[in-house]
Scaffold this motif. Sequence first.
Motif, mmCIF file in Angstrom:
data_model
loop_
_atom_site.group_PDB
_atom_site.id
_atom_site.type_symbol
_atom_site.label_atom_id
_atom_site.label_comp_id
_atom_site.label_asym_id
_atom_site.label_seq_id
_atom_site.Cartn_x
_atom_site.Cartn_y
_atom_site.Cartn_z
ATOM 1 N N GLY A 140 0.809 -1.213 0.000
ATOM 2 C CA GLY A 140 0.000 0.000 0.000
ATOM 3 C C GLY A 140 0.840 1.260 0.000
ATOM 4 O O GLY A 140 0.369 2.339 -0.381
ATOM 5 N N ARG A 141 2.095 1.129 0.444
ATOM 6 C CA ARG A 141 3.029 2.268 0.439
ATOM 7 C C ARG A 141 4.104 2.108 -0.635
ATOM 8 O O ARG A 141 5.137 2.775 -0.578
ATOM 9 C CB ARG A 141 3.683 2.398 1.824
ATOM 10 C CG ARG A 141 2.692 2.744 2.931
ATOM 11 C CD ARG A 141 3.375 2.928 4.271
ATOM 12 N NE ARG A 141 3.866 1.666 4.822
ATOM 13 C CZ ARG A 141 5.138 1.432 5.134
ATOM 14 N NH1 ARG A 141 6.057 2.350 4.902
ATOM 15 N NH2 ARG A 141 5.491 0.277 5.638
ATOM 16 N N ASN A 142 3.847 1.200 -1.583
ATOM 17 C CA ASN A 142 4.814 0.924 -2.660
ATOM 18 C C ASN A 142 6.174 0.527 -2.113
ATOM 19 O O ASN A 142 7.218 0.940 -2.617
ATOM 20 C CB ASN A 142 4.952 2.143 -3.590
ATOM 21 C CG ASN A 142 3.677 2.433 -4.351
ATOM 22 O OD1 ASN A 142 3.026 1.518 -4.847
ATOM 23 N ND2 ASN A 142 3.315 3.709 -4.427
ATOM 24 N N ARG A 143 6.155 -0.310 -1.077
ATOM 25 C CA ARG A 143 7.381 -0.791 -0.456
ATOM 26 C C ARG A 143 7.649 -2.243 -0.846
ATOM 27 O O ARG A 143 6.734 -2.990 -1.171
ATOM 28 C CB ARG A 143 7.274 -0.706 1.072
ATOM 29 C CG ARG A 143 7.045 0.699 1.601
ATOM 30 C CD ARG A 143 8.270 1.565 1.442
ATOM 31 N NE ARG A 143 8.109 2.850 2.106
ATOM 32 C CZ ARG A 143 9.057 3.779 2.163
ATOM 33 N NH1 ARG A 143 10.219 3.561 1.596
ATOM 34 N NH2 ARG A 143 8.836 4.935 2.781
ATOM 35 N N ASN A 144 8.916 -2.629 -0.793
ATOM 36 C CA ASN A 144 9.290 -4.010 -1.075
ATOM 37 C C ASN A 144 8.749 -4.944 0.008
ATOM 38 O O ASN A 144 8.527 -4.537 1.155
ATOM 39 C CB ASN A 144 10.813 -4.161 -1.113
ATOM 40 C CG ASN A 144 11.433 -3.398 -2.261
ATOM 41 O OD1 ASN A 144 10.777 -3.125 -3.266
ATOM 42 N ND2 ASN A 144 12.706 -3.070 -2.130
ATOM 43 N N THR A 145 8.548 -6.205 -0.371
ATOM 44 C CA THR A 145 8.263 -7.257 0.595
ATOM 45 C C THR A 145 9.377 -8.301 0.509
ATOM 46 O O THR A 145 10.103 -8.368 -0.492
ATOM 47 C CB THR A 145 6.908 -7.929 0.320
ATOM 48 O OG1 THR A 145 6.913 -8.493 -0.996
ATOM 49 C CG2 THR A 145 5.770 -6.928 0.448
ATOM 50 N N SER A 146 9.500 -9.115 1.558
ATOM 51 C CA SER A 146 10.543 -10.138 1.562
ATOM 52 C C SER A 146 10.117 -11.316 2.432
ATOM 53 O O SER A 146 9.525 -11.122 3.502
ATOM 54 C CB SER A 146 11.858 -9.554 2.091
ATOM 55 O OG SER A 146 12.844 -10.570 2.221
ATOM 56 N N HIS A 147 10.426 -12.520 1.971
ATOM 57 C CA HIS A 147 10.132 -13.713 2.779
ATOM 58 C C HIS A 147 11.072 -13.790 3.989
ATOM 59 O O HIS A 147 10.687 -14.295 5.044
ATOM 60 C CB HIS A 147 10.283 -14.972 1.923
ATOM 61 C CG HIS A 147 9.201 -15.125 0.896
ATOM 62 N ND1 HIS A 147 8.126 -15.963 1.071
ATOM 63 C CD2 HIS A 147 9.017 -14.527 -0.306
ATOM 64 C CE1 HIS A 147 7.334 -15.888 0.026
ATOM 65 N NE2 HIS A 147 7.853 -15.017 -0.839
ATOM 66 N N LEU A 148 12.282 -13.308 3.825
ATOM 67 C CA LEU A 148 13.265 -13.323 4.914
ATOM 68 C C LEU A 148 13.369 -11.935 5.529
ATOM 69 O O LEU A 148 13.677 -10.967 4.837
ATOM 70 C CB LEU A 148 14.637 -13.751 4.394
ATOM 71 C CG LEU A 148 15.772 -13.782 5.423
ATOM 72 C CD1 LEU A 148 15.517 -14.861 6.471
ATOM 73 C CD2 LEU A 148 17.120 -14.005 4.732
ATOM 74 N N LEU A 149 13.092 -11.831 6.843
ATOM 75 C CA LEU A 149 13.195 -10.555 7.546
ATOM 76 C C LEU A 149 13.793 -10.760 8.932
ATOM 77 O O LEU A 149 13.982 -11.888 9.397
ATOM 78 C CB LEU A 149 11.807 -9.905 7.684
ATOM 79 C CG LEU A 149 11.170 -9.283 6.436
ATOM 80 C CD1 LEU A 149 9.801 -8.708 6.775
ATOM 81 C CD2 LEU A 149 12.064 -8.215 5.820
ATOM 82 N N HIS A 150 14.077 -9.640 9.559
ATOM 83 C CA HIS A 150 14.563 -9.647 10.936
ATOM 84 C C HIS A 150 13.439 -10.092 11.874
ATOM 85 O O HIS A 150 12.277 -9.734 11.692
ATOM 86 C CB HIS A 150 15.031 -8.240 11.313
ATOM 87 C CG HIS A 150 15.515 -8.107 12.709
ATOM 88 N ND1 HIS A 150 14.903 -7.306 13.633
ATOM 89 C CD2 HIS A 150 16.554 -8.685 13.365
ATOM 90 C CE1 HIS A 150 15.546 -7.383 14.781
ATOM 91 N NE2 HIS A 150 16.540 -8.218 14.650
ATOM 92 N N HIS A 151 13.794 -10.895 12.872
ATOM 93 C CA HIS A 151 12.811 -11.409 13.829
ATOM 94 C C HIS A 151 13.148 -10.919 15.234
ATOM 95 O O HIS A 151 14.296 -10.995 15.674
ATOM 96 C CB HIS A 151 12.820 -12.936 13.818
ATOM 97 C CG HIS A 151 12.102 -13.571 14.974
ATOM 98 N ND1 HIS A 151 10.729 -13.505 15.119
ATOM 99 C CD2 HIS A 151 12.559 -14.271 16.045
ATOM 100 C CE1 HIS A 151 10.376 -14.148 16.218
ATOM 101 N NE2 HIS A 151 11.459 -14.618 16.802
ATOM 102 N N MET A 152 12.132 -10.410 15.921
ATOM 103 C CA MET A 152 12.258 -10.087 17.344
ATOM 104 C C MET A 152 11.081 -10.687 18.092
ATOM 105 O O MET A 152 9.980 -10.798 17.557
ATOM 106 C CB MET A 152 12.315 -8.580 17.582
ATOM 107 C CG MET A 152 13.611 -7.922 17.187
ATOM 108 S SD MET A 152 13.859 -6.299 17.972
ATOM 109 C CE MET A 152 12.409 -5.413 17.429
#
Length: 209
Positions: A140-152
Amino acid sequence: MIKFIKFLSIYILIAHWQTFVFAEDKLYYRIASGLATDTDLQKIVRGDLEIDDRHTGILGFELGKPLVEDVYGLPVDLVAKVGLIRHFERGLQDDFNQYTLSIKAYYKKFPWSIGTRLGFANGLSYVDQIPFVERESLEGRNRNTSHLLHHMDLSFDMNLGDIFNSKKLKNCFFGVAISHRSGIFGKVKFYGDVDGGSNYNMFLIECLR
């Protein structure tokens, strides 16, 4: 701050590798479940627990290997964690799995008699597909998506044995947690320059066996 925590985790792993290899054969088992929220992490920590209207949720199982107790004499324990989380998307898209790997620090010194822990996990999260609330927010903000991300994973729990005066529950804790995925404000190319992510408010039970 996140970079410092990552550096400290790696340094402690290297400095105490012998302790990790020869640690006693006990594991933490955790079950946690909760719902997605539109609220960002900072607001959740301040007490804003608003749930997303679609009520997408997660159910996760986690194994934890105790690494070090009382790191450098401080009331902090380190635990290596691996987790499997099932996402329930309520018909918005197919349900799917998430996999996590992290190091979690537990602060355990509080001025009351019931055993209490404040936990902070830092690591990696991989999903089979992008969570609906995450994809909706980013695209919705024209941002990238990724299957791998930082986890907290931030948690606050209390000892059930102390609460119910039960020896059988002495190694079990009940509490709340926040499961967080993000690209760290789009500043890490390793995560595909993702600026955003998703959060889930959870209840948890964790036992050491």
